[in-house]
Design an enzyme around this catalytic site. Structure first.
Site, PDB file in Angstrom:
ATOM      1  N   SER A 279     -50.149 -82.107 -62.473  1.00 45.32           N
ATOM      2  CA  SER A 279     -49.030 -82.990 -62.180  1.00 45.32           C
ATOM      3  C   SER A 279     -48.036 -82.913 -63.327  1.00 45.32           C
ATOM      4  O   SER A 279     -48.268 -82.206 -64.312  1.00 45.32           O
ATOM      5  CB  SER A 279     -49.515 -84.427 -62.014  1.00 45.32           C
ATOM      6  OG  SER A 279     -49.847 -84.942 -63.292  1.00 45.32           O
ATOM      7  N   LYS A 280     -46.965 -83.662 -63.187  1.00 49.80           N
ATOM      8  CA  LYS A 280     -45.898 -83.625 -64.199  1.00 49.80           C
ATOM      9  C   LYS A 280     -46.413 -83.946 -65.604  1.00 49.80           C
ATOM     10  O   LYS A 280     -45.855 -83.488 -66.588  1.00 49.80           O
ATOM     11  CB  LYS A 280     -44.801 -84.625 -63.833  1.00 49.80           C
ATOM     12  CG  LYS A 280     -43.868 -84.057 -62.791  1.00 49.80           C
ATOM     13  CD  LYS A 280     -42.635 -84.925 -62.645  1.00 49.80           C
ATOM     14  CE  LYS A 280     -41.820 -84.471 -61.464  1.00 49.80           C
ATOM     15  NZ  LYS A 280     -41.407 -85.541 -60.590  1.00 49.80           N
ATOM     16  N   ARG A 281     -47.469 -84.741 -65.651  1.00 48.09           N
ATOM     17  CA  ARG A 281     -48.031 -85.096 -66.961  1.00 48.09           C
ATOM     18  C   ARG A 281     -48.434 -83.849 -67.751  1.00 48.09           C
ATOM     19  O   ARG A 281     -48.490 -83.856 -68.966  1.00 48.09           O
ATOM     20  CB  ARG A 281     -49.289 -85.954 -66.787  1.00 48.09           C
ATOM     21  CG  ARG A 281     -49.042 -87.390 -66.445  1.00 48.09           C
ATOM     22  CD  ARG A 281     -50.361 -88.131 -66.380  1.00 48.09           C
ATOM     23  NE  ARG A 281     -51.253 -87.565 -65.359  1.00 48.09           N
ATOM     24  CZ  ARG A 281     -52.422 -87.016 -65.606  1.00 48.09           C
ATOM     25  NH1 ARG A 281     -52.868 -86.939 -66.830  1.00 48.09           N
ATOM     26  NH2 ARG A 281     -53.155 -86.524 -64.630  1.00 48.09           N
ATOM     27  N   HIS A 282     -48.779 -82.773 -67.012  1.00 48.28           N
ATOM     28  CA  HIS A 282     -49.256 -81.557 -67.677  1.00 48.28           C
ATOM     29  C   HIS A 282     -48.127 -80.618 -68.086  1.00 48.28           C
ATOM     30  O   HIS A 282     -48.368 -79.562 -68.645  1.00 48.28           O
ATOM     31  CB  HIS A 282     -50.214 -80.804 -66.757  1.00 48.28           C
ATOM     32  CG  HIS A 282     -51.427 -81.588 -66.392  1.00 48.28           C
ATOM     33  ND1 HIS A 282     -51.577 -82.198 -65.175  1.00 48.28           N
ATOM     34  CD2 HIS A 282     -52.541 -81.869 -67.099  1.00 48.28           C
ATOM     35  CE1 HIS A 282     -52.738 -82.823 -65.142  1.00 48.28           C
ATOM     36  NE2 HIS A 282     -53.331 -82.639 -66.297  1.00 48.28           N
ATOM     37  N   GLY A 283     -46.885 -80.985 -67.763  1.00 52.60           N
ATOM     38  CA  GLY A 283     -45.768 -80.098 -68.111  1.00 52.60           C
ATOM     39  C   GLY A 283     -44.958 -79.773 -66.876  1.00 52.60           C
ATOM     40  O   GLY A 283     -45.111 -80.424 -65.841  1.00 52.60           O
TER      41      GLY A 283
END
Ligand code: GLU
Length: 467
Positions: free
Chosen positions: A238-242
């Site tokens: 998800s966006k949390r990972h980049g």
């Protein structure tokens, strides 16, 4: 053997993310490997969330990846007449029926089921009523009540579902719009799709879809459900990972060839080979070696593959990808022999196109800007004499080749008694502003006599001024 026909059916509710791109690539490479066909379909029946801008950004990302399609793009929103025809077919053959149960009744059914710990299911109230069409009627699929439905999955093996778990799901709402699983099946049948490879977040839709195939008397496609892509912490990417969007990777300086190489390896293997060209993947990709466990997205691996692809891509093929980065820095770069040479000196030392563009700054700058630490280290008074000698000798030579320049350096070493390093280091700073760079002889040949002399003189002035 029948021709393989695969598809990629994104919902245009946002950009193409890396997980979606991976699914597209599995289908595309399989179609190309088997000399089959690849169909692009836009699943835009959710009109509230679908936009043309999203569809366009998906096309742009696919084109950048070099994924071309043999048919489409089809838009589901333009195919409602076909879905209506198929609803009618199911009604005519007794595989579907009208239902007029009110929302309140359905809600009560749901509450009841939850209170008794059961799965919320339609209880079949209208199943045997044979109701006529009416304004408030939905159309439900008459699902089998007993037996099992089996997905023969090429990735996961057989997945067995008890039909008692299913209910008579809606295929057409009371406003006449068809529902998701139904349109997917109608599309896949009418488009001749015989191979469906998609994310395993769709596994639970598949038994319903198989029931629809069977009711419509259509042959089942080959199904393969790919494990999700995870982040390093093993949760769903998800966006949390980049960055998630494919074009964000383009903008960071990744080559499409590296991206496809990386994404296809995220769930498929060929021995322990990591590096593949597109042609090699077309030759080698098959459904046999798709992994059962989730792939973990690792930016460092992607970077290292990108470096490898930058290194082996011929300059003229790299140029169209690199130019936007050079232009963004304000360099007056253009396709040609000069840029070919610039690339050749830097392509073995750059992880991204952005990095390559940044490190080529000295090739395009009018005046070199010096790193202070480089100046401290190598712009010493003792460098003045060899620099001046170099300038004299270079001014006198008509030829400005690596061989001639090496001879000039040798003669300056002899005249001054200095080792090569003592001369080369200040020259490197004079030419590039840095302490590390490609070989100075290559750089000088590429920059040419005029530029080199101007830079050596600029360095001499700088050293004199520092006194
Ligand atoms: N539109 C679906 C998605 O974007 C794809 C469904 C399918 O592959 O059957 O996830």
């Amino acid at each position: 053997m029948r021709m393989v026909i695969t598809r990629f059916p994104p919902s245009p509710t946002g950009y193409l993310h890396v997980g979606g791109a991976r699914t597209a690539l599995f289908n595309w490479f399989y179609a190309r490997h088997t000399k089959g066909r690849f169909v692009l379909r836009i699943e835009d029946t959710d009109t509230a969330r679908s936009t043309q801008a999203s569809a366009d950004s998906i096309f742009e990302a696919l084109e950048w990846l070099g994924i071309d399609w043999d048919e489409g793009p089809y838009f589901q929103s333009q195919r409602f007449h076909i879905y209506a025809e198929y609803v009618q077919k199911l009604l005519d053959t007794g595989h579907a029926y009208y239902c007029t149960c009110s929302p309140e009744k359905l809600d009560a059914m749901r509450q009841n089921a939850m209170a008794t710990g059961g799965k919320p299911k339609y209880d079949g109230t209208c199943r045997e009523k044979i109701l006529p069409k009416s304004n408030d009627a939905v159309v439900r699929f008459r699902a089998p009540l007993t037996g099992t439905t089996v997905i023969q999955d090429v990735v996961k093996g057989d997945i067995v579902f008890q039909n008692t778990e299913q209910d008579d799901f809606i295929i057409q709402r009371s406003d006449g719009t068809p529902t998701y699983n139904f349109v997917v099946v109608v599309d896949d049948i009418t488009m001749g799709i015989n191979t469906v490879i998609r994310g395993d977040d769709h596994v639970n839709n598949t038994p319903r879809q198989i029931m629809l195939y069977e009711a419509l008397g259509a042959e089942l496609p080959v199904f393969g459900h790919l494990p999700m892509v995870l982040g390093k912490d093993k949760t769903r990417l998800s966006k949390r990972h980049g960055a998630m969007s494919v074009t964000a990777y383009r903008d960071m300086g990744f080559l499409p060839e590296a991206m496809i190489n990386y994404l296809i390896r995220l769930g498929w293997s060929y021995g322990d080979q990591e590096f593949f060209t597109r042609e090699e993947l077309i030759e080698k990709f098959s459904l046999e070696h798709i992994g059962k466990s989730a792939g973990v997205f690792d930016i460092d691996k992607l970077l290292s593959l990108n470096a490898d692809h930058i290194k082996i891509t011929p300059p003229r093929l790299l140029t169209p990808h690199l130019l936007p980065f050079l232009k963004a820095k304000g360099y007056s770069a253009e396709e040609g022999i000069y840029l070919d040479q610039v690339i050749q000196t830097l392509n073995a030392r750059s992880k991204t196109l952005e990095e390559l563009a940044e490190s080529s700054r000295f090739y395009y700058a009018d005046a070199v800007s010096y790193e202070p630490s480089a100046v401290d280290k190598f712009f010493k008074m003792e460098a003045l004499n060899p620099l001046n000698l170099l300038i004299q000798k270079m001014e006198a030579t008509p030829n400005f080749t690596v061989a001639v320049l090496e001879a000039i350096f040798l003669s300056v070493m002899e005249a001054t008694g200095l080792k090569l390093g003592k001369i080369a280091h200040p020259v490197r700073v004079a030419l590039t502003g840095k302490t590390a760079s490609p070989g100075i002889f290559e750089i000088m040949e590429i920059l040419g006599k005029e530029q080199v002399l101007a830079r050596l003189k600029q360095a001499v002035r700088h050293i004199v001024d520092m006194k």
